[in-house]
Design a protein around this motif. Sequence first.
Motif, mmCIF file in Angstrom:
data_model
loop_
_atom_site.group_PDB
_atom_site.id
_atom_site.type_symbol
_atom_site.label_atom_id
_atom_site.label_comp_id
_atom_site.label_asym_id
_atom_site.label_seq_id
_atom_site.Cartn_x
_atom_site.Cartn_y
_atom_site.Cartn_z
ATOM 1 N N CYS A 203 0.835 -1.190 0.000
ATOM 2 C CA CYS A 203 0.000 0.000 0.000
ATOM 3 C C CYS A 203 0.874 1.246 0.000
ATOM 4 O O CYS A 203 2.013 1.232 0.428
ATOM 5 C CB CYS A 203 -0.909 0.026 1.231
ATOM 6 S SG CYS A 203 -2.041 -1.373 1.318
ATOM 7 N N PHE A 207 0.126 6.717 -5.853
ATOM 8 C CA PHE A 207 0.140 5.578 -6.759
ATOM 9 C C PHE A 207 1.568 5.148 -7.047
ATOM 10 O O PHE A 207 2.384 5.930 -7.526
ATOM 11 C CB PHE A 207 -0.564 5.913 -8.066
ATOM 12 C CG PHE A 207 -0.461 4.798 -9.070
ATOM 13 C CD1 PHE A 207 -1.163 3.618 -8.880
ATOM 14 C CD2 PHE A 207 0.361 4.903 -10.172
ATOM 15 C CE1 PHE A 207 -1.059 2.572 -9.784
ATOM 16 C CE2 PHE A 207 0.469 3.869 -11.089
ATOM 17 C CZ PHE A 207 -0.244 2.700 -10.888
ATOM 18 N N GLN A 253 -11.596 2.132 -0.563
ATOM 19 C CA GLN A 253 -10.621 1.497 -1.457
ATOM 20 C C GLN A 253 -11.045 1.622 -2.914
ATOM 21 O O GLN A 253 -10.217 1.781 -3.810
ATOM 22 C CB GLN A 253 -10.457 0.022 -1.080
ATOM 23 C CG GLN A 253 -9.790 -0.854 -2.128
ATOM 24 C CD GLN A 253 -8.349 -0.490 -2.382
ATOM 25 O OE1 GLN A 253 -7.757 0.235 -1.614
ATOM 26 N NE2 GLN A 253 -7.794 -0.996 -3.459
ATOM 27 N N PRO A 265 -8.659 4.291 -7.280
ATOM 28 C CA PRO A 265 -7.368 3.597 -7.256
ATOM 29 C C PRO A 265 -7.249 2.573 -8.375
ATOM 30 O O PRO A 265 -6.220 1.927 -8.525
ATOM 31 C CB PRO A 265 -7.377 2.896 -5.893
ATOM 32 C CG PRO A 265 -8.824 2.598 -5.667
ATOM 33 C CD PRO A 265 -9.579 3.759 -6.267
ATOM 34 N N SER A 285 -4.067 0.143 -7.533
ATOM 35 C CA SER A 285 -3.142 0.630 -6.512
ATOM 36 C C SER A 285 -3.755 0.416 -5.135
ATOM 37 O O SER A 285 -4.635 1.169 -4.724
ATOM 38 C CB SER A 285 -2.859 2.118 -6.724
ATOM 39 O OG SER A 285 -2.024 2.610 -5.696
ATOM 40 N N ARG A 287 -4.687 0.678 -1.389
ATOM 41 C CA ARG A 287 -4.566 1.744 -0.393
ATOM 42 C C ARG A 287 -5.549 1.443 0.736
ATOM 43 O O ARG A 287 -6.277 0.453 0.691
ATOM 44 C CB ARG A 287 -4.836 3.119 -1.017
ATOM 45 C CG ARG A 287 -6.273 3.353 -1.400
ATOM 46 C CD ARG A 287 -6.439 4.720 -2.020
ATOM 47 N NE ARG A 287 -7.848 4.997 -2.245
ATOM 48 C CZ ARG A 287 -8.292 5.903 -3.086
ATOM 49 N NH1 ARG A 287 -7.458 6.608 -3.797
ATOM 50 N NH2 ARG A 287 -9.595 6.099 -3.229
#
Length: 329
Positions: A203, A207, A253, A265, A285, A287
């Motif tokens: 995480c 990005f 997310q 993401p 990505s 997160r």
Amino acid sequence: MIIKTVTVKLVTPAMIGGSEAGRCDDPPTLRPPAIRGMLRFWTRALAGDQPSDLESELWGSTDVGQGISILNAVRLPVARNHVIFVRGGFHDTEMCSPDDEESTISLRIPDERVLCPLRAVVWTWLHLGAVGRRSRRGYGSLLWVPCEKDDDLLRGWEKLDPARDLVSSDALAQYLKRGFAQMRSESRGNLIRVPDPRSDRSCSRWFQLKTLDQIFVGGRVPDQVINTDGGLDRLIHGLAWDFRSTNNIVRSQMGGSGGKRLASPIMWRLFPTPDRSYIPVMTWSPREDITRIPRQEKGPNGHVQPTGIYHYLHEKLGFQKSLANKDLG
């Protein structure tokens, strides 16, 4: 001083802004600052924990002066009205309509030592990124057109052959893996960090493309879906973000939480197949400490239910395993 070029063509509608809101320039044009900005984004994505070092080496800074320059604007295909989803309804907006016209991007490179990381950044952008508004949802997908010119920036890179590499999801996945393997071979000793073939998701607050486990190739999407008014908005998860999850952490997310829209993401782009369908590629990505897309969650009544986003990505769009061969969920 070196001049290099790369040839592309537009394969999905692109929203390229002009001086008037909601309308394209006349003629539609992708300007050098926009291209430079997208290449800076992918430079940071591949730069590891010190993005400013590689970004400065390629694109310059107040400390080192001018870096690589984009020499020309790119003329895009004619604009016409397409329908997109905005604030609860569908609305007309001008977009550049894809066609077979090829465009050339020219770059002025002050030092040949930056050629290797630049090639990696440009190749990644042309295979995972897009241009214009809503580029994270598949709009503005560009297809790299290999050529044999001496000044071709990607000359010597394994060519994209649609008759071989775009006939199926598996063929495209294998092509992408070969491309990243070549990038890994060429980039040793450079500042650039090539996505790792292993499957350890991580995480970050911004990005970063760290692993091939962030990249998924989906199933075929019929041509009619893409070229129907509002088709891309209906296809990509951005249309109805509240269906993604009842869990606030999962919703965050996926790009929205507490009634707010966040930058998604998940980035999409589409590749056209020879039989006029499309194959979506998703770059994810992680997160908010979520390193997988949950298959199930507790609903408002406390009962366990499938998550909307997993069902949609896995069942409807055919995303199953990443390029690192790890399951979506």
